[in-house]
Design a protein around this motif. Structure first.
Motif, PDB file in Angstrom:
ATOM      1  N   THR A  15       5.283   8.387   3.121  1.00  0.00           N
ATOM      2  CA  THR A  15       3.989   7.717   3.280  1.00  0.00           C
ATOM      3  C   THR A  15       3.962   6.752   4.363  1.00  0.00           C
ATOM      4  O   THR A  15       5.065   6.313   4.798  1.00  0.00           O
ATOM      5  CB  THR A  15       3.524   7.183   1.853  1.00  0.00           C
ATOM      6  OG1 THR A  15       4.506   5.955   1.672  1.00  0.00           O
ATOM      7  CG2 THR A  15       3.351   8.078   0.870  1.00  0.00           C
ATOM      8  N   TRP A  46       3.776  -4.745   4.768  1.00  0.00           N
ATOM      9  CA  TRP A  46       2.586  -4.769   4.352  1.00  0.00           C
ATOM     10  C   TRP A  46       1.619  -5.327   5.614  1.00  0.00           C
ATOM     11  O   TRP A  46       0.634  -4.812   6.168  1.00  0.00           O
ATOM     12  CB  TRP A  46       2.061  -5.632   3.275  1.00  0.00           C
ATOM     13  CG  TRP A  46       0.697  -5.573   3.022  1.00  0.00           C
ATOM     14  CD1 TRP A  46      -0.374  -6.519   3.140  1.00  0.00           C
ATOM     15  CD2 TRP A  46       0.233  -4.845   2.149  1.00  0.00           C
ATOM     16  NE1 TRP A  46      -1.426  -6.299   2.575  1.00  0.00           N
ATOM     17  CE2 TRP A  46      -1.255  -5.278   2.036  1.00  0.00           C
ATOM     18  CE3 TRP A  46       0.323  -3.497   1.273  1.00  0.00           C
ATOM     19  CZ2 TRP A  46      -2.316  -4.464   1.266  1.00  0.00           C
ATOM     20  CZ3 TRP A  46      -0.523  -2.859   0.583  1.00  0.00           C
ATOM     21  CH2 TRP A  46      -1.855  -3.234   0.473  1.00  0.00           C
ATOM     22  N   ARG A  54      -4.038   0.529   3.768  1.00  0.00           N
ATOM     23  CA  ARG A  54      -3.685  -0.212   2.858  1.00  0.00           C
ATOM     24  C   ARG A  54      -4.016   0.074   1.476  1.00  0.00           C
ATOM     25  O   ARG A  54      -3.249  -0.032   0.506  1.00  0.00           O
ATOM     26  CB  ARG A  54      -4.028  -1.642   3.155  1.00  0.00           C
ATOM     27  CG  ARG A  54      -3.244  -2.419   4.403  1.00  0.00           C
ATOM     28  CD  ARG A  54      -3.452  -3.611   4.501  1.00  0.00           C
ATOM     29  NE  ARG A  54      -2.608  -4.057   5.547  1.00  0.00           N
ATOM     30  CZ  ARG A  54      -2.710  -5.295   5.956  1.00  0.00           C
ATOM     31  NH1 ARG A  54      -3.574  -6.059   5.681  1.00  0.00           N
ATOM     32  NH2 ARG A  54      -1.981  -5.763   7.015  1.00  0.00           N
ATOM     33  N   ALA A  55      -5.295   0.738   1.459  1.00  0.00           N
ATOM     34  CA  ALA A  55      -5.792   1.237  -0.192  1.00  0.00           C
ATOM     35  C   ALA A  55      -4.642   2.209  -0.751  1.00  0.00           C
ATOM     36  O   ALA A  55      -4.378   2.053  -1.740  1.00  0.00           O
ATOM     37  CB  ALA A  55      -7.044   1.639   0.096  1.00  0.00           C
ATOM     38  N   GLN A  56      -4.324   3.307  -0.027  1.00  0.00           N
ATOM     39  CA  GLN A  56      -3.228   3.890  -0.475  1.00  0.00           C
ATOM     40  C   GLN A  56      -1.799   3.286  -0.825  1.00  0.00           C
ATOM     41  O   GLN A  56      -1.513   3.763  -1.596  1.00  0.00           O
ATOM     42  CB  GLN A  56      -3.111   5.178   0.802  1.00  0.00           C
ATOM     43  CG  GLN A  56      -2.028   6.233   0.167  1.00  0.00           C
ATOM     44  CD  GLN A  56      -1.860   7.270   1.291  1.00  0.00           C
ATOM     45  OE1 GLN A  56      -2.288   7.331   2.371  1.00  0.00           O
ATOM     46  NE2 GLN A  56      -0.692   8.035   1.169  1.00  0.00           N
ATOM     47  N   PHE A  58      -1.389   0.381  -1.742  1.00  0.00           N
ATOM     48  CA  PHE A  58      -1.613  -0.534  -2.884  1.00  0.00           C
ATOM     49  C   PHE A  58      -1.446   0.428  -3.937  1.00  0.00           C
ATOM     50  O   PHE A  58      -0.688   0.128  -4.982  1.00  0.00           O
ATOM     51  CB  PHE A  58      -3.256  -0.870  -3.012  1.00  0.00           C
ATOM     52  CG  PHE A  58      -3.192  -2.468  -3.743  1.00  0.00           C
ATOM     53  CD1 PHE A  58      -2.461  -3.239  -3.593  1.00  0.00           C
ATOM     54  CD2 PHE A  58      -4.185  -2.325  -4.741  1.00  0.00           C
ATOM     55  CE1 PHE A  58      -2.296  -4.760  -4.362  1.00  0.00           C
ATOM     56  CE2 PHE A  58      -4.135  -3.192  -5.668  1.00  0.00           C
ATOM     57  CZ  PHE A  58      -3.444  -4.548  -5.383  1.00  0.00           C
ATOM     58  N   ASP A  59      -2.236   1.664  -4.029  1.00  0.00           N
ATOM     59  CA  ASP A  59      -1.872   2.595  -5.211  1.00  0.00           C
ATOM     60  C   ASP A  59      -0.450   2.922  -5.365  1.00  0.00           C
ATOM     61  O   ASP A  59       0.092   3.192  -6.515  1.00  0.00           O
ATOM     62  CB  ASP A  59      -2.731   3.931  -4.984  1.00  0.00           C
ATOM     63  CG  ASP A  59      -4.264   3.486  -5.108  1.00  0.00           C
ATOM     64  OD1 ASP A  59      -4.637   2.541  -5.642  1.00  0.00           O
ATOM     65  OD2 ASP A  59      -5.183   4.479  -4.615  1.00  0.00           O
ATOM     66  N   GLU A  60       0.251   3.150  -4.259  1.00  0.00           N
ATOM     67  CA  GLU A  60       1.564   3.514  -4.208  1.00  0.00           C
ATOM     68  C   GLU A  60       2.347   2.456  -4.849  1.00  0.00           C
ATOM     69  O   GLU A  60       3.343   2.776  -5.533  1.00  0.00           O
ATOM     70  CB  GLU A  60       2.047   3.822  -2.929  1.00  0.00           C
ATOM     71  CG  GLU A  60       3.437   4.390  -2.627  1.00  0.00           C
ATOM     72  CD  GLU A  60       3.820   4.572  -1.255  1.00  0.00           C
ATOM     73  OE1 GLU A  60       4.919   4.920  -0.946  1.00  0.00           O
ATOM     74  OE2 GLU A  60       2.906   4.621  -0.217  1.00  0.00           O
ATOM     75  N   PHE A  62       1.280   0.215  -7.371  1.00  0.00           N
ATOM     76  CA  PHE A  62       0.886   0.545  -8.642  1.00  0.00           C
ATOM     77  C   PHE A  62       2.069   1.516  -9.269  1.00  0.00           C
ATOM     78  O   PHE A  62       2.725   1.363 -10.192  1.00  0.00           O
ATOM     79  CB  PHE A  62      -0.512   0.681  -8.715  1.00  0.00           C
ATOM     80  CG  PHE A  62      -1.083  -0.565  -8.672  1.00  0.00           C
ATOM     81  CD1 PHE A  62      -0.611  -1.578  -9.024  1.00  0.00           C
ATOM     82  CD2 PHE A  62      -2.433  -0.354  -8.385  1.00  0.00           C
ATOM     83  CE1 PHE A  62      -1.638  -2.882  -9.001  1.00  0.00           C
ATOM     84  CE2 PHE A  62      -3.168  -1.509  -8.021  1.00  0.00           C
ATOM     85  CZ  PHE A  62      -2.739  -2.939  -8.383  1.00  0.00           C
ATOM     86  N   TYR A  63       2.004   2.544  -8.783  1.00  0.00           N
ATOM     87  CA  TYR A  63       2.548   3.798  -9.277  1.00  0.00           C
ATOM     88  C   TYR A  63       4.368   3.588  -9.355  1.00  0.00           C
ATOM     89  O   TYR A  63       4.963   3.904 -10.120  1.00  0.00           O
ATOM     90  CB  TYR A  63       2.334   5.080  -8.583  1.00  0.00           C
ATOM     91  CG  TYR A  63       1.017   5.591  -9.007  1.00  0.00           C
ATOM     92  CD1 TYR A  63       1.002   6.459 -10.298  1.00  0.00           C
ATOM     93  CD2 TYR A  63      -0.187   5.665  -8.122  1.00  0.00           C
ATOM     94  CE1 TYR A  63      -0.247   6.778 -10.756  1.00  0.00           C
ATOM     95  CE2 TYR A  63      -1.502   6.116  -8.747  1.00  0.00           C
ATOM     96  CZ  TYR A  63      -1.369   6.665  -9.861  1.00  0.00           C
ATOM     97  OH  TYR A  63      -2.615   7.210 -10.445  1.00  0.00           O
ATOM     98  N   THR A  64       4.660   3.177  -8.335  1.00  0.00           N
ATOM     99  CA  THR A  64       6.116   2.690  -8.066  1.00  0.00           C
ATOM    100  C   THR A  64       6.349   1.820  -9.134  1.00  0.00           C
ATOM    101  O   THR A  64       7.510   2.055  -9.911  1.00  0.00           O
ATOM    102  CB  THR A  64       6.496   2.314  -6.688  1.00  0.00           C
ATOM    103  OG1 THR A  64       6.088   3.138  -5.675  1.00  0.00           O
ATOM    104  CG2 THR A  64       7.764   1.896  -6.440  1.00  0.00           C
ATOM    105  N   TRP A  66       4.929   1.081 -11.944  1.00  0.00           N
ATOM    106  CA  TRP A  66       4.757   2.066 -13.277  1.00  0.00           C
ATOM    107  C   TRP A  66       5.922   3.058 -13.621  1.00  0.00           C
ATOM    108  O   TRP A  66       6.711   3.022 -14.783  1.00  0.00           O
ATOM    109  CB  TRP A  66       3.680   2.671 -13.450  1.00  0.00           C
ATOM    110  CG  TRP A  66       3.434   3.525 -14.778  1.00  0.00           C
ATOM    111  CD1 TRP A  66       3.491   4.700 -14.891  1.00  0.00           C
ATOM    112  CD2 TRP A  66       3.366   2.799 -15.916  1.00  0.00           C
ATOM    113  NE1 TRP A  66       3.324   5.140 -16.064  1.00  0.00           N
ATOM    114  CE2 TRP A  66       3.130   3.842 -16.881  1.00  0.00           C
ATOM    115  CE3 TRP A  66       3.103   1.339 -16.520  1.00  0.00           C
ATOM    116  CZ2 TRP A  66       2.984   3.588 -18.139  1.00  0.00           C
ATOM    117  CZ3 TRP A  66       3.000   1.488 -17.927  1.00  0.00           C
ATOM    118  CH2 TRP A  66       3.043   2.392 -18.725  1.00  0.00           C
TER     119      TRP A  66
END
Length: 84
Positions: A15, A46, A54-56, A58-60, A62-64, A66
Motif C-alpha cells: 500500500t 504519515w 490518508r483515508a485509506q 487511516f483504515d489500514e 485500524f485494521y493493523t 485490530w
C-alpha cells in the motif's frame, strides 16, 4: 482466474502507507543510527503520504491495530490453556 491472477496471487500487496513507512524507516536508520521510536517512523510516513492516500492509510492503521489485538488475545488464551 486468469493466468496473470494465478501468477500474482502470492505477491503481497504494497500500500502507499507501507511504501512511505519503508522510506521513513530507511531515512531514520541512515540519519539517526543512535535509535528512534516506532512513532517516529509512523509520523514521518504519515507526513510523506499524499493527502489523497490518508483515508485509506487511516483504515489500514485500524485494521493493523485490530490484527495485533486479536493476535495478543490468542496468545494469552493459548498461554492460559485455552480459557478466554
Amino acid at each position: 482466474m486468469t493466468p496473470f491472477d494465478e501468477i500474482t496471487s502470492d505477491v503481497p500487496l504494497v500500500t502507499p502507507f507501507q511504501t512511505m513507512w519503508n522510506a521513513a524507516e530507511e531515512t531514520l536508520l541512515a540519519t539517526q543510527p543512535q535509535g528512534f521510536e516506532v512513532e517516529d517512523i509512523g509520523r514521518r510516513a504519515w507526513a510523506l503520504l499524499p493527502e489523497a492516500e490518508r483515508a485509506q492509510a487511516f483504515d489500514e492503521l485500524f485494521y493493523t491495530y485490530w490484527e495485533a489485538v486479536m493476535a495478543d488475545r490468542e496468545t494469552w488464551t493459548a498461554r492460559d490453556g485455552g480459557v478466554s
